[in-house]
Design a protein around this motif. Structure first.
Motif, PDB file in Angstrom:
ATOM      1  N   PHE B   5       0.825  -1.201   0.000  1.00  0.00           N
ATOM      2  CA  PHE B   5       0.000   0.000   0.000  1.00  0.00           C
ATOM      3  C   PHE B   5       0.865   1.260   0.000  1.00  0.00           C
ATOM      4  O   PHE B   5       2.038   1.214   0.374  1.00  0.00           O
ATOM      5  CB  PHE B   5      -0.904  -0.007   1.219  1.00  0.00           C
ATOM      6  CG  PHE B   5      -1.909  -1.130   1.201  1.00  0.00           C
ATOM      7  CD1 PHE B   5      -2.744  -1.312   0.110  1.00  0.00           C
ATOM      8  CD2 PHE B   5      -2.019  -2.001   2.268  1.00  0.00           C
ATOM      9  CE1 PHE B   5      -3.674  -2.340   0.086  1.00  0.00           C
ATOM     10  CE2 PHE B   5      -2.947  -3.032   2.256  1.00  0.00           C
ATOM     11  CZ  PHE B   5      -3.770  -3.201   1.155  1.00  0.00           C
ATOM     12  N   LEU B   9      -0.812   5.262   3.737  1.00  0.00           N
ATOM     13  CA  LEU B   9      -1.686   4.239   4.308  1.00  0.00           C
ATOM     14  C   LEU B   9      -0.934   3.452   5.389  1.00  0.00           C
ATOM     15  O   LEU B   9      -1.474   3.170   6.463  1.00  0.00           O
ATOM     16  CB  LEU B   9      -2.179   3.323   3.191  1.00  0.00           C
ATOM     17  CG  LEU B   9      -3.231   2.263   3.524  1.00  0.00           C
ATOM     18  CD1 LEU B   9      -4.435   2.865   4.210  1.00  0.00           C
ATOM     19  CD2 LEU B   9      -3.682   1.548   2.254  1.00  0.00           C
ATOM     20  N   VAL B  12      -0.875   5.379   8.634  1.00  0.00           N
ATOM     21  CA  VAL B  12      -2.126   5.257   9.386  1.00  0.00           C
ATOM     22  C   VAL B  12      -2.189   3.898  10.083  1.00  0.00           C
ATOM     23  O   VAL B  12      -2.554   3.808  11.260  1.00  0.00           O
ATOM     24  CB  VAL B  12      -3.343   5.449   8.449  1.00  0.00           C
ATOM     25  CG1 VAL B  12      -4.628   5.019   9.141  1.00  0.00           C
ATOM     26  CG2 VAL B  12      -3.444   6.893   8.009  1.00  0.00           C
ATOM     27  N   LEU B  16      -2.623   3.313  14.029  1.00  0.00           N
ATOM     28  CA  LEU B  16      -3.786   2.593  14.569  1.00  0.00           C
ATOM     29  C   LEU B  16      -3.351   1.360  15.349  1.00  0.00           C
ATOM     30  O   LEU B  16      -3.949   1.006  16.365  1.00  0.00           O
ATOM     31  CB  LEU B  16      -4.732   2.182  13.446  1.00  0.00           C
ATOM     32  CG  LEU B  16      -5.536   3.307  12.778  1.00  0.00           C
ATOM     33  CD1 LEU B  16      -6.310   2.767  11.577  1.00  0.00           C
ATOM     34  CD2 LEU B  16      -6.497   3.941  13.775  1.00  0.00           C
ATOM     35  N   ARG B  29      -7.359  -3.374   8.424  1.00  0.00           N
ATOM     36  CA  ARG B  29      -8.769  -3.430   8.048  1.00  0.00           C
ATOM     37  C   ARG B  29      -9.445  -2.074   8.296  1.00  0.00           C
ATOM     38  O   ARG B  29     -10.201  -1.575   7.462  1.00  0.00           O
ATOM     39  CB  ARG B  29      -9.460  -4.516   8.891  1.00  0.00           C
ATOM     40  CG  ARG B  29     -10.795  -4.977   8.403  1.00  0.00           C
ATOM     41  CD  ARG B  29     -11.246  -6.208   9.192  1.00  0.00           C
ATOM     42  NE  ARG B  29     -11.186  -5.962  10.623  1.00  0.00           N
ATOM     43  CZ  ARG B  29     -12.217  -5.541  11.350  1.00  0.00           C
ATOM     44  NH1 ARG B  29     -13.399  -5.340  10.803  1.00  0.00           N
ATOM     45  NH2 ARG B  29     -12.079  -5.339  12.651  1.00  0.00           N
ATOM     46  N   LEU B  30      -9.131  -1.461   9.437  1.00  0.00           N
ATOM     47  CA  LEU B  30      -9.707  -0.158   9.751  1.00  0.00           C
ATOM     48  C   LEU B  30      -9.249   0.911   8.767  1.00  0.00           C
ATOM     49  O   LEU B  30     -10.044   1.717   8.302  1.00  0.00           O
ATOM     50  CB  LEU B  30      -9.282   0.277  11.155  1.00  0.00           C
ATOM     51  CG  LEU B  30     -10.154  -0.142  12.321  1.00  0.00           C
ATOM     52  CD1 LEU B  30      -9.687   0.548  13.587  1.00  0.00           C
ATOM     53  CD2 LEU B  30     -11.611   0.232  12.051  1.00  0.00           C
ATOM     54  N   ALA B  31      -7.942   0.893   8.449  1.00  0.00           N
ATOM     55  CA  ALA B  31      -7.401   1.909   7.547  1.00  0.00           C
ATOM     56  C   ALA B  31      -8.064   1.785   6.174  1.00  0.00           C
ATOM     57  O   ALA B  31      -8.425   2.791   5.556  1.00  0.00           O
ATOM     58  CB  ALA B  31      -5.888   1.773   7.435  1.00  0.00           C
ATOM     59  N   LEU B  32      -8.249   0.560   5.706  1.00  0.00           N
ATOM     60  CA  LEU B  32      -8.896   0.362   4.406  1.00  0.00           C
ATOM     61  C   LEU B  32     -10.352   0.821   4.465  1.00  0.00           C
ATOM     62  O   LEU B  32     -10.867   1.411   3.520  1.00  0.00           O
ATOM     63  CB  LEU B  32      -8.806  -1.103   3.971  1.00  0.00           C
ATOM     64  CG  LEU B  32      -7.395  -1.576   3.615  1.00  0.00           C
ATOM     65  CD1 LEU B  32      -7.371  -3.079   3.386  1.00  0.00           C
ATOM     66  CD2 LEU B  32      -6.870  -0.846   2.390  1.00  0.00           C
ATOM     67  N   PHE B  33     -11.000   0.580   5.603  1.00  0.00           N
ATOM     68  CA  PHE B  33     -12.377   1.056   5.766  1.00  0.00           C
ATOM     69  C   PHE B  33     -12.411   2.581   5.701  1.00  0.00           C
ATOM     70  O   PHE B  33     -13.255   3.176   5.035  1.00  0.00           O
ATOM     71  CB  PHE B  33     -12.947   0.576   7.100  1.00  0.00           C
ATOM     72  CG  PHE B  33     -14.263   1.196   7.448  1.00  0.00           C
ATOM     73  CD1 PHE B  33     -15.441   0.659   6.959  1.00  0.00           C
ATOM     74  CD2 PHE B  33     -14.325   2.336   8.235  1.00  0.00           C
ATOM     75  CE1 PHE B  33     -16.661   1.244   7.253  1.00  0.00           C
ATOM     76  CE2 PHE B  33     -15.543   2.937   8.534  1.00  0.00           C
ATOM     77  CZ  PHE B  33     -16.708   2.384   8.036  1.00  0.00           C
ATOM     78  N   LEU B  34     -11.451   3.222   6.382  1.00  0.00           N
ATOM     79  CA  LEU B  34     -11.414   4.684   6.417  1.00  0.00           C
ATOM     80  C   LEU B  34     -11.198   5.264   5.020  1.00  0.00           C
ATOM     81  O   LEU B  34     -11.710   6.323   4.682  1.00  0.00           O
ATOM     82  CB  LEU B  34     -10.298   5.157   7.360  1.00  0.00           C
ATOM     83  CG  LEU B  34     -10.578   4.909   8.846  1.00  0.00           C
ATOM     84  CD1 LEU B  34      -9.326   5.120   9.673  1.00  0.00           C
ATOM     85  CD2 LEU B  34     -11.701   5.826   9.336  1.00  0.00           C
ATOM     86  N   LEU B  35     -10.433   4.548   4.206  1.00  0.00           N
ATOM     87  CA  LEU B  35     -10.207   4.990   2.829  1.00  0.00           C
ATOM     88  C   LEU B  35     -11.456   4.782   1.979  1.00  0.00           C
ATOM     89  O   LEU B  35     -11.696   5.514   1.023  1.00  0.00           O
ATOM     90  CB  LEU B  35      -9.082   4.183   2.201  1.00  0.00           C
ATOM     91  CG  LEU B  35      -7.769   4.887   2.023  1.00  0.00           C
ATOM     92  CD1 LEU B  35      -6.802   3.978   1.327  1.00  0.00           C
ATOM     93  CD2 LEU B  35      -7.912   6.192   1.274  1.00  0.00           C
ATOM     94  N   GLN B  37     -14.666   4.886   2.974  1.00  0.00           N
ATOM     95  CA  GLN B  37     -15.842   5.696   3.289  1.00  0.00           C
ATOM     96  C   GLN B  37     -15.661   7.116   2.740  1.00  0.00           C
ATOM     97  O   GLN B  37     -14.571   7.495   2.335  1.00  0.00           O
ATOM     98  CB  GLN B  37     -16.089   5.696   4.803  1.00  0.00           C
ATOM     99  CG  GLN B  37     -15.083   6.497   5.602  1.00  0.00           C
ATOM    100  CD  GLN B  37     -15.442   6.599   7.074  1.00  0.00           C
ATOM    101  OE1 GLN B  37     -16.467   6.116   7.514  1.00  0.00           O
ATOM    102  NE2 GLN B  37     -14.592   7.242   7.844  1.00  0.00           N
TER     103      GLN B  37
END
Lengths: 200, 200
Positions: B5, B9, B12, B16, B29-35, B37
């Protein structure tokens, strides 16, 4: 959350509670942790989030995350440009990369076909894939979607779309996971593993 | 994390992954979710974190979190100023508030005595508590620390410190939790519950 804490803390809790896997309890715990650690560390997290949404965009060609116009795989002269591996999302791409068994390019769908959720071929970058085939010297399309209902449906649709193109279409194998006792494998997996048996 | 990545990323993910309860997998998983949304929601989270560390400070009197000089309990004319409830941290204070069974003021220690971690009476606001007793019309000090080793040690120390003051010192009761089968209660809890038996 009751109004025990200052408003700014409640705002953080509400924002954190929206993240997947975090409820209000764990969001509160995280927010209190963030307040307890040195100010600079929480600021660093916040700034990294702002930079993230500011800088990351999708690669012009394969839709992987990129900082510039192209992602690192599309920019890498060492990658085999005659292969394109189709993945559901960047997390799946990362899993494939970690296996170190693939050296070609990617195409990230950002979803699977799901008419119920309004995800058709245009939404999930299938049209963009077909356009790539017009321009790029592709010999093999490797479909690396999960063997789930939506993954299977999307794979079947892709196979149909790719028929007019003179390109080899392959799919990652389904079978018994390494280390698993076949007595515990489900019927469908076992059926697939038998059908895809390989000569030794 | 492998270098699949973009760097922003990874930054982050590293930030996290430092949070309690988050490993690299869930941070990714959270970082990808944040990207994934809408940009505005991740920005809102980031800005709320910046505001948090900028605005929240400790109440001058009781060391609870506050946005101004005083926390909402110290500012509230309805709270009973003759009672001070001693809690380990703001999360414990929140738990007490949620019980709706206490209407006095608080004193937040921000820790328990722990010589090994360099936490002595000065570090955990015990001196500040004694200073409060000189100035405030306190009649009862309610010790609401957890019945753990460190909590018990801190409570015992507090009782010693409070002896010279003409103030009633009480402690929240230990016993069988509501709804628990006493056959499954541990010996020590049962012993405490028997000793603290109440007349009906």
């Amino acid at each position: 959350m009751s109004k025990v804490f200052p408003k700014v803390l409640e705002r953080v809790v509400q924002n954190l509670a929206r993240l997947p896997g975090l409820g209000e309890k764990s969001a509160t715990r995280l927010a209190l942790f963030l307040l307890g650690q040195p100010k600079e560390e929480t600021q660093e997290l916040a700034h990294s989030l702002l930079e993230l949404v500011e800088k990351v965009r999708l690669c012009k060609r394969c839709f992987n995350f990129a900082e510039g116009e192209w992602c690192r795989f599309c920019l890498d002269p060492e990658r085999n440009k005659s292969q394109i591996c189709i993945v559901e999302d960047p997390a799946a791409l990362s899993a494939i990369e970690e296996s170190k068994a693939y050296k070609g390019l990617y195409h990230v769908l950002h979803g699977l076909l799901s008419p119920r959720d309004g995800l058709g071929p245009r939404e999930i970058k299938i049209e963009a894939l077909l356009e790539r085939l017009e321009r790029e010297p592709v010999e093999e399309i490797l479909i690396a979607l999960s063997p789930t209902v939506a993954g299977e449906a999307t794979a079947a649709y892709l196979v149909e779309c790719l028929k007019p193109y003179s390109v080899k279409v392959t799919r990652i194998a389904c079978g018994i996971p390494m280390g698993m006792d076949i007595r515990y494998a489900d019927q469908l997996t076992l059926k697939r593993a038998l059908e895809a048996r390989q000569r030794l």
